[in-house]
Each structure stands twice: as structure tokens, then as C-alpha cells.
Design a protein around this motif. Structure first.
Motif, PDB file in Angstrom:
ATOM      1  N   MET A   1       0.841  -1.208   0.000  1.00 25.64           N
ATOM      2  CA  MET A   1       0.000   0.000   0.000  1.00 25.64           C
ATOM      3  C   MET A   1       0.872   1.252   0.000  1.00 25.64           C
ATOM      4  SD  MET A   1      -3.404  -0.631   2.313  1.00 25.64           S
ATOM      5  CE  MET A   1      -2.519  -0.777   3.838  1.00 25.64           C
ATOM      6  N   PHE A   2       1.914   1.267   0.822  1.00 28.00           N
ATOM      7  CA  PHE A   2       2.810   2.419   0.876  1.00 28.00           C
ATOM      8  C   PHE A   2       3.489   2.641  -0.472  1.00 28.00           C
ATOM      9  CE2 PHE A   2       7.004   4.263   1.403  1.00 28.00           C
ATOM     10  CZ  PHE A   2       6.683   5.469   2.016  1.00 28.00           C
ATOM     11  N   LEU A   3       4.014   1.571  -1.079  1.00 32.84           N
ATOM     12  CA  LEU A   3       4.705   1.673  -2.362  1.00 32.84           C
ATOM     13  C   LEU A   3       3.788   2.245  -3.438  1.00 32.84           C
ATOM     14  CD1 LEU A   3       7.219   0.890  -4.152  1.00 32.84           C
ATOM     15  CD2 LEU A   3       6.005  -1.253  -4.597  1.00 32.84           C
ATOM     16  N   LEU A   4       2.569   1.731  -3.544  1.00 29.63           N
ATOM     17  CA  LEU A   4       1.645   2.199  -4.576  1.00 29.63           C
ATOM     18  C   LEU A   4       1.160   3.621  -4.306  1.00 29.63           C
ATOM     19  CD1 LEU A   4      -0.382  -1.082  -5.171  1.00 29.63           C
ATOM     20  CD2 LEU A   4       1.448  -0.129  -6.581  1.00 29.63           C
ATOM     21  N   GLU A   5       0.864   3.910  -3.053  1.00 34.21           N
ATOM     22  CA  GLU A   5       0.430   5.270  -2.707  1.00 34.21           C
ATOM     23  C   GLU A   5       1.528   6.280  -3.041  1.00 34.21           C
ATOM     24  OE1 GLU A   5      -1.193   7.864   1.105  1.00 34.21           O
ATOM     25  OE2 GLU A   5      -0.069   6.016   1.454  1.00 34.21           O
ATOM     26  N   ALA A   6       2.758   5.993  -2.635  1.00 37.89           N
ATOM     27  CA  ALA A   6       3.879   6.915  -2.906  1.00 37.89           C
ATOM     28  C   ALA A   6       4.123   7.036  -4.407  1.00 37.89           C
ATOM     29  CB  ALA A   6       5.136   6.419  -2.198  1.00 37.89           C
ATOM     30  N   GLY A   7       4.063   5.924  -5.133  1.00 36.33           N
ATOM     31  CA  GLY A   7       4.269   5.959  -6.578  1.00 36.33           C
ATOM     32  C   GLY A   7       3.210   6.769  -7.296  1.00 36.33           C
ATOM     33  N   LEU A   8       1.963   6.638  -6.873  1.00 37.17           N
ATOM     34  CA  LEU A   8       0.884   7.419  -7.485  1.00 37.17           C
ATOM     35  C   LEU A   8       1.016   8.898  -7.141  1.00 37.17           C
ATOM     36  CD1 LEU A   8      -2.068   4.953  -6.843  1.00 37.17           C
ATOM     37  CD2 LEU A   8      -1.159   5.604  -9.087  1.00 37.17           C
ATOM     38  N   ARG A   9       1.322   9.198  -5.898  1.00 35.69           N
ATOM     39  CA  ARG A   9       1.468  10.602  -5.487  1.00 35.69           C
ATOM     40  C   ARG A   9       2.599  11.310  -6.248  1.00 35.69           C
ATOM     41  NH1 ARG A   9      -1.582  12.187  -1.271  1.00 35.69           N
ATOM     42  NH2 ARG A   9      -2.434  10.566   0.082  1.00 35.69           N
ATOM     43  N   ALA A  10       3.614  10.547  -6.657  1.00 32.98           N
ATOM     44  CA  ALA A  10       4.760  11.142  -7.357  1.00 32.98           C
ATOM     45  C   ALA A  10       4.388  11.685  -8.733  1.00 32.98           C
ATOM     46  CB  ALA A  10       5.878  10.108  -7.492  1.00 32.98           C
ATOM     47  N   THR A  11       3.324  11.142  -9.334  1.00 28.81           N
ATOM     48  CA  THR A  11       2.982  11.566 -10.699  1.00 28.81           C
ATOM     49  C   THR A  11       1.538  12.036 -10.859  1.00 28.81           C
ATOM     50  OG1 THR A  11       2.459   9.267 -11.301  1.00 28.81           O
ATOM     51  CG2 THR A  11       4.699  10.046 -11.772  1.00 28.81           C
ATOM     52  N   VAL A  12       0.765  12.042  -9.782  1.00 27.77           N
ATOM     53  CA  VAL A  12      -0.652  12.368  -9.906  1.00 27.77           C
ATOM     54  C   VAL A  12      -0.849  13.831 -10.327  1.00 27.77           C
ATOM     55  CG1 VAL A  12      -1.016  13.018  -7.470  1.00 27.77           C
ATOM     56  CG2 VAL A  12      -2.908  12.063  -8.809  1.00 27.77           C
ATOM     57  N   PRO A  13      -1.666  14.089 -11.356  1.00 26.90           N
ATOM     58  CA  PRO A  13      -1.953  15.470 -11.744  1.00 26.90           C
ATOM     59  C   PRO A  13      -2.805  16.179 -10.696  1.00 26.90           C
ATOM     60  CG  PRO A  13      -2.659  13.887 -13.442  1.00 26.90           C
ATOM     61  CD  PRO A  13      -2.294  13.107 -12.225  1.00 26.90           C
ATOM     62  N   GLU A  14      -2.851  17.499 -10.768  1.00 25.10           N
ATOM     63  CA  GLU A  14      -3.570  18.290  -9.762  1.00 25.10           C
ATOM     64  C   GLU A  14      -5.054  17.976  -9.709  1.00 25.10           C
ATOM     65  OE1 GLU A  14      -2.925  22.465 -10.135  1.00 25.10           O
ATOM     66  OE2 GLU A  14      -0.760  22.298  -9.895  1.00 25.10           O
TER      67      GLU A  14
END
Length: 199
Positions: A58-71
């Protein structure tokens, strides 16, 4: 001298379902429910303690998504998702439309129309729900993207990616990712799944 008999403690109110089952609104009104209680088809589902793999993933996916998520999107973890009167699961990670997440951050859950991507990390006690029933419910609610994450070798996650076929109203598989998760939808995503070894 005989042993003293003690009266059994009364069951909590939520131990006995009402006629027709519980509703999504009941989860906000019932006192002392265990944390992360879900509602599936009108029945309360209690979550077993997580394994470390589940937490790391969960941490890995959350951090990975937050790194590229548009506004115009937001990423949340372990929040309720109201799919209807009798279903309120709690996906492990979600991508939501940004307007669903308030500045005050007081919400306890979100609506199906707010969700763009839902992710379930499969646990031994939730295999049937995560592999079958929850994807059905998410597809019926019109959520465009679903990921199911299984444990591969060691601590490595294997991500099964699905997209909603709007003609059939069901998810279709679009890929299985083991070392790297690189996708163009719902936005440009690039997550090194082997990074779990460094967590």
C-alpha cells in the motif's frame, strides 16, 4: 464451594443485523465498530490484522501514485467508498477526482462517482472478496480502473490491471506487471515495483 456463575455480557447492537441488512449510513451511526469495517451486500465485514507485505505494498503504490498524480486527482488510502445503499467497501488505495477531497479533510468516505481508480491488495482472509465480489461492485458502480495486487516471489507485488468496458459494464484485463508498472491511464504512471526491497 461451587464456581460463581456470571451473566454473559450482552451482544453489541451491531452483532445482530437488522431486517434487510445494514446500510452504508449505518456504518457512521453504529458505535464501537472495529476499525476498517466494510459493508458488502448489507453484511458487516471485519478486517483481520494486516501482514507486512500488505502494508509495504500500500505504501509503495500510494507513494508511486502521489509522485505523478496530476492536480485534478488526489490519492487516498484506506477510506470508505459508498457504492450504494448496501455496499461500502474500503479499498486499500484510491485515486479520486480532486474536488472530492475537501480542504478541511473531514470526510469519512467518498462516492463511487468520485473514484477513478481503486486498488485492492489481496490478503488470505479477503481473497474471494478482492478477486470476485469487489471488482463486480466497482464495475457496476462505473469506476473506470481497478488494480488487484497479489503477492509474488518474496515480497514482490504483482499488479493485475483492469479497465472498465462501458459496453459490457465489466472489467477487462489490460496487463500483469511484476517489476515495473508503467501505464498511460488514468494518467502517466511509472512505479518501480522492485523498490519494495528498499522499504
Amino acid at each position: 464451594m461451587g464456581a460463581l456463575m456470571t451473566a454473559a455480557e450482552p451482544l453489541p447492537a451491531w452483532a445482530v443485523p437488522p431486517p434487510g441488512g445494514f446500510t452504508a449510513e449505518d456504518l457512521d451511526r453504529i458505535p464501537d465498530l472495529p476499525p476498517h469495517t466494510e459493508l458488502i451486500d448489507g453484511s458487516l465485514v471485519f478486517v483481520s490484522p494486516q501482514k507486512y507485505f500488505h502494508s509495504l505494498t500500500m505504501f509503495l503504490l500510494e507513494a508511486g501514485l502521489r509522485a505523478t498524480v496530476p492536480e485534478h486527482f488526489g490519492v487516498v488510502r484506506e477510506m470508505a467508498l459508498k457504492l450504494g445503499r448496501r455496499n461500502r467497501p474500503e479499498p486499500d488505495v484510491m485515486v479520486l477526482r480532486a474536488e472530492a477531497v475537501t480542504d478541511e479533510a473531514e470526510e469519512t468516505g467518498y462516492r463511487a462517482k468520485d473514484a477513478v481508480l481503486v486498488i485492492e491488495v489481496v490478503s488470505p482472509d479477503s481473497e474471494e472478496r478482492d478477486r470476485k465480489r469487489k471488482p463486480q461492485l466497482y464495475a457496476e458502480a462505473g469506476i473506470p480502473h481497478f488494480w488487484r495486487v497479489e503477492k509474488g516471489e518474496g515480497r514482490h507485488p504483482v499488479v493485475h490491471v483492469y479497465e472498465l468496458d462501458t459496453t459490457t459494464g465489466a472489467y477487462v484485463p489490460t496487463g500483469i506487471h511484476r517489476d515495473r508498472l508503467k501505464l498511460p491511464v488514468p494518467f502517466d504512471i511509472d512505479i518501480d515495483l522492485t523498490a519494495i526491497d528498499r522499504l
